[in-house]
Motif scaffolding. Structure first.
Motif, PDB file in Angstrom:
ATOM      1  N   ASP A  54       6.719 -28.456  17.505  1.00 23.27           N
ATOM      2  CA  ASP A  54       6.634 -27.446  18.558  1.00 23.27           C
ATOM      3  C   ASP A  54       7.950 -26.705  18.650  1.00 23.27           C
ATOM      4  OD1 ASP A  54       4.084 -28.177  19.188  1.00 23.27           O
ATOM      5  OD2 ASP A  54       4.650 -29.510  20.819  1.00 23.27           O
ATOM      6  N   ARG A  55       7.867 -25.394  18.667  1.00 18.85           N
ATOM      7  CA  ARG A  55       9.068 -24.581  18.891  1.00 18.85           C
ATOM      8  C   ARG A  55       8.950 -23.978  20.288  1.00 18.85           C
ATOM      9  NH1 ARG A  55      13.214 -21.753  16.097  1.00 18.85           N
ATOM     10  NH2 ARG A  55      14.474 -20.845  17.762  1.00 18.85           N
ATOM     11  N   VAL A  56       9.816 -24.389  21.203  1.00 19.02           N
ATOM     12  CA  VAL A  56       9.784 -23.924  22.595  1.00 19.02           C
ATOM     13  C   VAL A  56      10.928 -22.948  22.803  1.00 19.02           C
ATOM     14  CG1 VAL A  56       9.798 -24.589  25.026  1.00 19.02           C
ATOM     15  CG2 VAL A  56       8.811 -26.126  23.318  1.00 19.02           C
ATOM     16  N   MET A  57      10.584 -21.714  23.221  1.00 20.36           N
ATOM     17  CA  MET A  57      11.603 -20.679  23.429  1.00 20.36           C
ATOM     18  C   MET A  57      11.407 -20.032  24.790  1.00 20.36           C
ATOM     19  SD  MET A  57      11.454 -18.794  19.694  1.00 20.36           S
ATOM     20  CE  MET A  57      12.789 -17.683  20.128  1.00 20.36           C
ATOM     21  N   THR A  58      12.494 -19.705  25.441  1.00 18.74           N
ATOM     22  CA  THR A  58      12.397 -18.973  26.704  1.00 18.74           C
ATOM     23  C   THR A  58      12.004 -17.538  26.409  1.00 18.74           C
ATOM     24  OG1 THR A  58      14.755 -18.405  26.651  1.00 18.74           O
ATOM     25  CG2 THR A  58      14.124 -20.411  27.839  1.00 18.74           C
ATOM     26  N   GLN A  59      11.261 -16.934  27.319  1.00 18.65           N
ATOM     27  CA  GLN A  59      10.856 -15.541  27.154  1.00 18.65           C
ATOM     28  C   GLN A  59      10.904 -14.861  28.510  1.00 18.65           C
ATOM     29  OE1 GLN A  59       6.838 -15.141  25.799  1.00 18.65           O
ATOM     30  NE2 GLN A  59       5.968 -15.777  27.740  1.00 18.65           N
ATOM     31  N   GLY A  60      10.789 -13.536  28.490  1.00 20.93           N
ATOM     32  CA  GLY A  60      10.840 -12.789  29.741  1.00 20.93           C
ATOM     33  C   GLY A  60      12.230 -12.341  30.103  1.00 20.93           C
ATOM     34  N   GLY A  61      13.156 -12.358  29.120  1.00 13.92           N
ATOM     35  CA  GLY A  61      14.510 -11.908  29.403  1.00 13.92           C
ATOM     36  C   GLY A  61      15.516 -13.024  29.242  1.00 13.92           C
ATOM     37  N   GLN A  62      16.774 -12.700  29.388  1.00 11.91           N
ATOM     38  CA  GLN A  62      17.849 -13.673  29.256  1.00 11.91           C
ATOM     39  C   GLN A  62      17.850 -14.614  30.451  1.00 11.91           C
ATOM     40  OE1 GLN A  62      21.538 -11.810  28.318  1.00 11.91           O
ATOM     41  NE2 GLN A  62      22.755 -13.677  28.464  1.00 11.91           N
ATOM     42  N   ALA A  63      18.189 -15.872  30.197  1.00  7.98           N
ATOM     43  CA  ALA A  63      18.159 -16.877  31.258  1.00  7.98           C
ATOM     44  C   ALA A  63      19.214 -16.593  32.322  1.00  7.98           C
ATOM     45  CB  ALA A  63      18.376 -18.264  30.659  1.00  7.98           C
ATOM     46  N   LEU A  64      18.854 -16.919  33.565  1.00  6.41           N
ATOM     47  CA  LEU A  64      19.763 -16.790  34.706  1.00  6.41           C
ATOM     48  C   LEU A  64      20.082 -18.180  35.246  1.00  6.41           C
ATOM     49  CD1 LEU A  64      17.780 -13.975  36.564  1.00  6.41           C
ATOM     50  CD2 LEU A  64      19.884 -13.628  35.268  1.00  6.41           C
ATOM     51  N   LYS A  65      21.250 -18.345  35.791  1.00  7.08           N
ATOM     52  CA  LYS A  65      21.613 -19.615  36.402  1.00  7.08           C
ATOM     53  C   LYS A  65      20.772 -19.837  37.669  1.00  7.08           C
ATOM     54  CE  LYS A  65      24.779 -20.884  33.486  1.00  7.08           C
ATOM     55  NZ  LYS A  65      24.540 -22.078  32.612  1.00  7.08           N
ATOM     56  N   SER A  66      20.338 -21.059  37.867  1.00  8.98           N
ATOM     57  CA  SER A  66      19.513 -21.371  39.044  1.00  8.98           C
ATOM     58  C   SER A  66      20.244 -21.077  40.343  1.00  8.98           C
ATOM     59  CB  SER A  66      19.088 -22.841  39.007  1.00  8.98           C
ATOM     60  OG  SER A  66      18.274 -23.095  37.878  1.00  8.98           O
ATOM     61  N   ALA A  67      21.581 -21.126  40.305  1.00 10.64           N
ATOM     62  CA  ALA A  67      22.365 -20.843  41.514  1.00 10.64           C
ATOM     63  C   ALA A  67      22.164 -19.416  42.006  1.00 10.64           C
ATOM     64  CB  ALA A  67      23.846 -21.106  41.240  1.00 10.64           C
ATOM     65  N   LEU A  68      21.731 -18.520  41.113  1.00 12.06           N
ATOM     66  CA  LEU A  68      21.513 -17.134  41.514  1.00 12.06           C
ATOM     67  C   LEU A  68      20.320 -16.989  42.458  1.00 12.06           C
ATOM     68  CD1 LEU A  68      22.161 -15.021  38.282  1.00 12.06           C
ATOM     69  CD2 LEU A  68      23.559 -15.148  40.344  1.00 12.06           C
ATOM     70  N   VAL A  69      19.399 -17.958  42.418  1.00 19.68           N
ATOM     71  CA  VAL A  69      18.249 -17.898  43.320  1.00 19.68           C
ATOM     72  C   VAL A  69      18.727 -17.937  44.768  1.00 19.68           C
ATOM     73  CG1 VAL A  69      16.116 -19.015  44.019  1.00 19.68           C
ATOM     74  CG2 VAL A  69      16.758 -18.976  41.602  1.00 19.68           C
ATOM     75  N   ALA A  70      19.643 -18.855  45.056  1.00 16.04           N
ATOM     76  CA  ALA A  70      20.185 -18.958  46.414  1.00 16.04           C
ATOM     77  C   ALA A  70      21.008 -17.727  46.775  1.00 16.04           C
ATOM     78  CB  ALA A  70      21.038 -20.220  46.539  1.00 16.04           C
ATOM     79  N   LYS A  71      21.716 -17.180  45.795  1.00 14.54           N
ATOM     80  CA  LYS A  71      22.529 -15.988  46.053  1.00 14.54           C
ATOM     81  C   LYS A  71      21.645 -14.795  46.389  1.00 14.54           C
ATOM     82  CE  LYS A  71      26.314 -13.217  44.140  1.00 14.54           C
ATOM     83  NZ  LYS A  71      27.235 -13.026  42.994  1.00 14.54           N
ATOM     84  N   VAL A  72      20.549 -14.639  45.642  1.00 20.66           N
ATOM     85  CA  VAL A  72      19.618 -13.541  45.908  1.00 20.66           C
ATOM     86  C   VAL A  72      18.958 -13.738  47.270  1.00 20.66           C
ATOM     87  CG1 VAL A  72      17.453 -12.483  45.189  1.00 20.66           C
ATOM     88  CG2 VAL A  72      19.195 -13.024  43.487  1.00 20.66           C
TER      89      VAL A  72
END
Length: 484
Positions: free
Chosen positions: A93-111
């Motif tokens: 299995d090749r698992v790749m992120t998609q939908g753009g470059q990854a963001l740090k989870s800490a940005l969720v709280a900042k937003v």
């Protein structure tokens, strides 16, 4: 006295009253039809945008994918180790992120802490490409040569009298299947906002807040039908075995996600610890979305904020064309027809007044003041307007009902959503999933009915004002001059 006279005069002039009422009715009916169709267009566009967003999501925050480095392919690659044996099975299995470059989870709280933001939640979009099959090892065979009978020539050729031919591999080969599907990691503690918000659990159940690290999954109904999954079925991603606990059906159109799993497990599978690809945002005030967008862009650098308005600009196809026609051509056509209906009603009323010179002159000679004559004309025009409004509402509602009954199909092509706006489908599926078919309806609201009544009254007042002004200028002597 006013009511009796009004009833008698309208009865005497039925044809004229009917012509005025029908003129107003056609204009009002067109306004109702265009307004209803426009409302249906707006509702259809909402359905299209809901296929990209979860319900209640006002905007998303993503980060554009960085350009690939020179020499890097960026595509999936698979490496299988060589093993002895006549038949070797391989799976990877090749698992790749998609939908753009990854963001740090800490940005969720900042937003979530930005002014005007009610809540924010992160999600991780993955694409899994599974390759499985088997190699069959071939066998090398050497063909026996016939050079032994001609030794001299064999020596000259350097091959020897008893040498054989070159070895050849016979048999063997490979048979592999490739399956690509999309997986989204969701925050199980905040499912009311995000990719699962637009889905309805039609079988089984959804995640609980305690299943943060539990190996369970919710499957989209289309993918479940394709793979024959049901509640209790299992599947494996990169050696991790998941159990299906629910089947989810999108509220509208078609979902672009095949599997939903807890965010923590998705981060582990995608080697994206404490990362997300999309942040879903809910604003405190839907009227201030553009302001909130600017706030996030100013304080969270390097991100792309996408709103419903941004996505609407990427919608094309017959839905977009019909919406433009209903908004521009339909609106102006309604205004033109309505203005013409008002003008015709005013001219017919004024013309009717000119033919009643003897009547109004006599009434003035009997002591009727000008305001009473004006009130009489305005009253008759108001009744004509209300009759026209009633007919217009009936015709307009009938036309809207006919549109809904026929339900013409409109198509909508969506712009690429792979880099923002929400989780997209896997490779090879993007083109089909970005084309949606929507059935057009024409809902009639109470606001539209109220608008029709207002237009009927306005038309009556305009016609009555023009006719009343002319009637008020008549003198008793005009009646005497009109006597033959």
């Amino acid at each position: 006295m006013f009511g009796i006279y009004l009833k008698r005069e309208l009865g005497r002039r039925k044809k004229a009253a009917l012509v005025i009422a029908l003129g107003l009715a056609l204009g009002i009916a067109l306004v109702i039809t265009v307004s209803s169709v426009s409302a249906g267009m707006s509702k259809a566009q909402d359905k299209v945008l809901q296929s990209l967003y979860g319900l209640g999501t006002d905007m998303t925050v993503t980060k554009a994918q960085s350009a690939p480095t020179s020499g890097g392919s960026g595509g999936p690659s698979f490496k299988f180790g060589a093993k002895s044996g006549s038949s070797t099975k391989q799976s990877s299995d090749r698992v790749m992120t998609q939908g753009g470059q990854a963001l740090k989870s800490a940005l969720v709280a900042k937003v979530a802490g930005q002014q005007g933001v009610a809540s924010a939640v992160g999600a991780l979009s993955l694409n899994v490409t599974k390759v499985d099959g088997s190699f069959t090892q071939g066998k090398a065979k050497t063909t026996t040569g016939s050079g032994g009978s001609s030794g001299g020539q064999g020596q000259a050729g350097g091959s020897g009298g008893s040498g054989g031919g070159q070895p050849q591999v016979q048999g063997g080969g490979a048979d592999f299947n490739v399956n690509s599907y999309s997986v989204v990691g969701v925050d199980v503690a905040h499912q009311g906002l995000g990719p699962l918000a637009s889905m309805k659990i039609t079988s089984g159940k959804t995640f609980t807040t305690a299943q943060t690290g539990t190996k369970v999954a919710v499957v989209g109904t289309s993918y479940a039908k394709e793979k024959k999954y049901k509640v209790g079925s299992t599947f494996t991603i990169s050696g991790t075995k998941f159990t299906v606990i629910g089947i989810a059906t999108p509220d509208s159109s078609e979902s672009t996600t095949d599997l939903f799993i807890p965010l923590k497990l998705a981060q582990t599978l995608g080697d994206a610890k404490n990362e997300v690809t999309t942040i879903y945002v809910k604003a405190t005030d839907s009227q201030q979305i553009s302001t909130v967008k600017k706030e996030i862009q100013a304080n969270v650098s390097g991100t792309t904020v996408t709103t419903s308005a941004d996505l609407a600009s990427t919608v094309s196809g017959s839905l977009s064309t019909a919406s433009s026609l209903a908004t521009s051509v339909g609106t102006w056509l309604s205004v033109a027809v309505l203005a013409a209906a008002f003008l015709v009603a005013a001219l017919l009323t004024s013309s009717a007044v000119s033919r009643r010179v003897r009547e109004f002159g006599t009434l003035k000679a009997l002591g009727w003041p000008s305001r009473k004559v004006t009130r009489q004309v305005v009253g008759e025009s108001m009744v004509n307007g209300l009759i026209g409004g009633t007919l217009g509402i009936a015709i307009g509602v009938g036309a809207a009902y006919a549109v809904t009954a026929i339900s013409p199909k409109l198509t909508a092509q969506l712009g690429s959503t792979g880099s923002g706006g929400g989780p997209g489908g896997g490779p090879g599926r993007q083109a089909t999933q970005n084309t949606l078919e929507i059935a057009l309806t024409a809902p009639v609201s109470l606001t539209t009915i109220g608008l029709a009544v207002g237009l009927a009254v306005t038309g009556g007042l305009i016609a009555g004002a023009m006719g009343g002004w002319r009637a008020s200028r008549m003198r008793p002597a005009d009646a005497l001059r009109s006597v033959s």
